[in-house]
Design an enzyme around this catalytic site. Structure first.
Site, PDB file in Angstrom:
ATOM      1  N   GLU A 112      -1.556  11.025   1.050  1.00 33.23           N
ATOM      2  CA  GLU A 112      -2.774  11.155   0.075  1.00 33.23           C
ATOM      3  C   GLU A 112      -3.030  12.749  -0.506  1.00 33.23           C
ATOM      4  O   GLU A 112      -3.397  12.922  -1.874  1.00 33.23           O
ATOM      5  CB  GLU A 112      -4.230  10.861   0.746  1.00 33.23           C
ATOM      6  CG  GLU A 112      -4.328   9.655   1.469  1.00 33.23           C
ATOM      7  CD  GLU A 112      -4.422   8.444   0.563  1.00 33.23           C
ATOM      8  OE1 GLU A 112      -4.673   8.613  -0.695  1.00 33.23           O
ATOM      9  OE2 GLU A 112      -4.258   7.278   0.858  1.00 33.23           O
ATOM     10  N   ASP A 253       4.021  -0.363  -1.197  1.00 37.32           N
ATOM     11  CA  ASP A 253       4.002  -0.281  -2.687  1.00 37.32           C
ATOM     12  C   ASP A 253       4.441   0.952  -3.538  1.00 37.32           C
ATOM     13  O   ASP A 253       5.301   0.795  -4.292  1.00 37.32           O
ATOM     14  CB  ASP A 253       2.290  -0.714  -3.301  1.00 37.32           C
ATOM     15  CG  ASP A 253       1.468   0.348  -2.242  1.00 37.32           C
ATOM     16  OD1 ASP A 253       1.894   1.074  -1.575  1.00 37.32           O
ATOM     17  OD2 ASP A 253       0.076   0.234  -2.247  1.00 37.32           O
ATOM     18  N   GLU A 346      -9.181  -7.842  -1.219  1.00 38.79           N
ATOM     19  CA  GLU A 346      -8.069  -7.065  -0.864  1.00 38.79           C
ATOM     20  C   GLU A 346      -6.775  -8.175  -0.217  1.00 38.79           C
ATOM     21  O   GLU A 346      -5.689  -7.789  -0.551  1.00 38.79           O
ATOM     22  CB  GLU A 346      -8.436  -6.422   0.556  1.00 38.79           C
ATOM     23  CG  GLU A 346      -9.165  -5.135   0.212  1.00 38.79           C
ATOM     24  CD  GLU A 346      -8.310  -3.960  -0.536  1.00 38.79           C
ATOM     25  OE1 GLU A 346      -8.214  -4.148  -1.675  1.00 38.79           O
ATOM     26  OE2 GLU A 346      -8.040  -3.229   0.475  1.00 38.79           O
ATOM     27  N   GLU A 367      -4.922  -1.246  -9.852  1.00 38.13           N
ATOM     28  CA  GLU A 367      -3.628  -1.658 -10.092  1.00 38.13           C
ATOM     29  C   GLU A 367      -3.453  -3.034 -11.198  1.00 38.13           C
ATOM     30  O   GLU A 367      -2.541  -2.790 -11.889  1.00 38.13           O
ATOM     31  CB  GLU A 367      -2.977  -2.220  -8.461  1.00 38.13           C
ATOM     32  CG  GLU A 367      -2.548  -1.164  -7.732  1.00 38.13           C
ATOM     33  CD  GLU A 367      -3.658  -0.386  -7.079  1.00 38.13           C
ATOM     34  OE1 GLU A 367      -4.879  -0.681  -6.996  1.00 38.13           O
ATOM     35  OE2 GLU A 367      -3.534   0.726  -6.447  1.00 38.13           O
TER      36      GLU A 367
END
Ligand SMILES: *[C@@H]1O[C@H](CO)[C@@H](O)[C@H](O)[C@H]1NC(C)=O
Ligand SMILES: *[C@@H]1O[C@H](CO)[C@@H](O)[C@H](O)[C@H]1NC(C)=O
Ligand SMILES: *[C@@H]1O[C@H](CO)[C@@H](O)[C@H](O)[C@H]1NC(C)=O
Ligand SMILES: *[C@@H]1O[C@H](CO)[C@@H](O)[C@H](O)[C@H]1NC(C)=O
Length: 416
Positions: A112, A253, A346, A367
């Site tokens: 992150e 991802d 989700e 996304e």
């Protein structure tokens, strides 16, 4: 079956909607609305939450989340430039230089901190060249935001000092990796550094960052299964796969995203070759009716027939690679879910055609809209602009609060 019916309906809808062409005036109008949304969130953050990482839009105060970096302001820097607000950019870029310190006793996520802090600072640094802001001599190889990015990235390097070169998931910015830290890192946490680290190396002339990211990528590549798949979590010391679900969503991802975007940014054959091999295996084992499921990484048997909202980046990636037809089909599947709920839950069970218990929420993920953006760029089809506008209206309707925009936590209600 319900899924099939919906796909059919969406196809019909898409083909009828194709008629509408946005005029320059309409687009101008939507741009103004988007700017209004940005400033609603941005000013709320500055007024109520700075210098904390994030605004809490329901209680209207601030909290530190990923560290203590005034994260939202770092994240917003490049957006200010995209929106043309040079004076505000300069003001807060200076503010950040004065207030943010990476020499702090904080356990931070290596992943992150890289994507949000290092990435945010680097894109602001690079974009500032186009924004009429005053540049330091030597830019782009010199500049205050570049120095901050390098400072932050240097704090992450101790996490990569493992026998494999794959990083721990958490590092203390002051003390390095804790002796009690778990060696289990998700796949994305190993393979999502090359864009920022290679950019840093090429701007600063110090190869350490790029070499570090490549070493982790090559180590991860060697752990793929006989059928060419990677799992979800790996022990970075023993190289043993600890979670063996292979798919394109949570936990994995951005590894695939960075292989493709890294191949493009750096014109790098090795990264493209890695992705191509994964792509063949994923298409072979995880794709069913243009959905992507989760499978056991060694056997290829389906382990989880769900669509996760994080997976919605995939059609964008396919578009970047030139596989526009596949991208359109998968995008239509995903967009059918958006239309069913007026947002993306989700997790969505493909077999049941409904959300998965406790995974109904929508944390404002971008996304699907990113994929629509790439598809619009590739096809110039105004259908994708309409989808963008629908998304904007959904967010305004379900997420806006007097103090910003909130995640929708549970029960996206079925609409239409
Ligand atoms: C830039 O942002 C500041 C702070 O929100 C605002 O006061 C100002 O009007 C903006 N300027 C432009 C040109 O949008
Ligand atoms: C960081 O994590 C270590 C190991 O879990 C713990 O001992 C330490 O107290 C944590 N430090 C902070 C500032 O949270
Ligand atoms: C590159 O950066 C690393 C990490 O900060 C440092 O250890 C190394 O000395 C630097 N190399 C050069 C040539 O400056
Ligand atoms: C595709 O899967 C089959 C087994 O289902 C396997 O025999 C074949 O080698 C796979 N091909 C690729 C390119 O992975």
């Amino acid at each position: 079956m319900r899924a099939l019916v919906r796909i059919f309906l969406v196809c019909l809808w898409v083909s009828t909607a194709r008629g509408h062409q946005f005029t320059e005036e309409e687009m101008q109008d939507v741009r103004q609305r988007i700017k209004g949304m940005f400033y609603h969130a941005y000013n709320s953050y500055l007024d109520n939450a700075f210098p904390y990482d994030e605004l809490r839009p329901l209680t209207c105060d601030g909290q530190d989340t990923w560290g203590s970096f005034s994260l939202t302001l770092i994240d917003a820097l490049d957006t200010l430039l995209v929106l043309g607000n040079h004076t505000e950019f300069q003001r807060v870029a200076s503010l950040l230089q004065e207030t943010v310190d990476f020499d702090i006793d904080i356990n931070a996520s290596v992943f992150e901190t890289n994507i949000r802090v290092v990435g945010g600072l680097l894109s602001a640094h690079l974009l500032s060249g186009r924004a009429g802001v005053q540049l330091e001599p030597g830019w782009p190889c010199s500049g205050p935001l570049l120095r901050m990015a390098e400072d932050a990235a240097r704090k992450l390097l101790p996490a990569f000092e493992t026998p494999t070169g794959m990083p721990y998931g958490t590092v203390n910015l002051l003390r390095g990796v804790s002796p009690t830290e778990t060696p289990v890192t998700c796949t994305a946490g190993v393979g999502t550094f090359i864009l920022e680290f290679a950019t840093l190396s090429r701007l600063t002339g110090n190869v350490t960052f790029e070499d570090t990211a490549r070493r982790a990528l090559r180590a991860l590549w060697k752990t793929r299964s006989d059928i060419g798949l990677v799992g979800n979590h790996i022990d970075v010391v023993s190289q043993k796969w600890m979670a063996q679900d292979a798919g394109i969503g949570a936990g994995v991802d951005s590894y695939f995203e960075y292989l493709v975007k890294g191949a493009i940014l750096l014109q790098d054959e090795e990264l493209l070759h890695m992705f191509d091999a994964y792509y063949r295996a994923l298409e072979n084992y995880t794709r069913f009716d243009d959905w992507y499921l989760w499978v056991q990484m060694h056997k290829g048997t389906v382990s989880m027939p769900v669509f996760q909202s994080l997976e919605a980046f995939w059609p964008g990636l396919q578009t970047l690679l030139g596989n526009v037809d596949s991208a359109v089909r998968t995008f239509q599947n995903y967009y059918s879910v958006w239309r069913q709920f007026g947002g993306l839950p989700e997790f969505y069970s493909i077999s049941q055609g409904y959300t998965v218990d406790k995974r109904e929420g929508y944390p404002l993920r971008p996304e699907l809209v990113e994929s629509a953006m790439y598809l619009f760029k590739a096809t110039a089809d105004h259908t994708y602009l309409q989808l963008g506008l629908d998304a904007l209206e959904s967010v305004e309707r379900i997420a806006k609060t007097p103090c910003g925009y909130a995640s929708v936590s549970a029960s996206l209600a079925e609409v239409g």
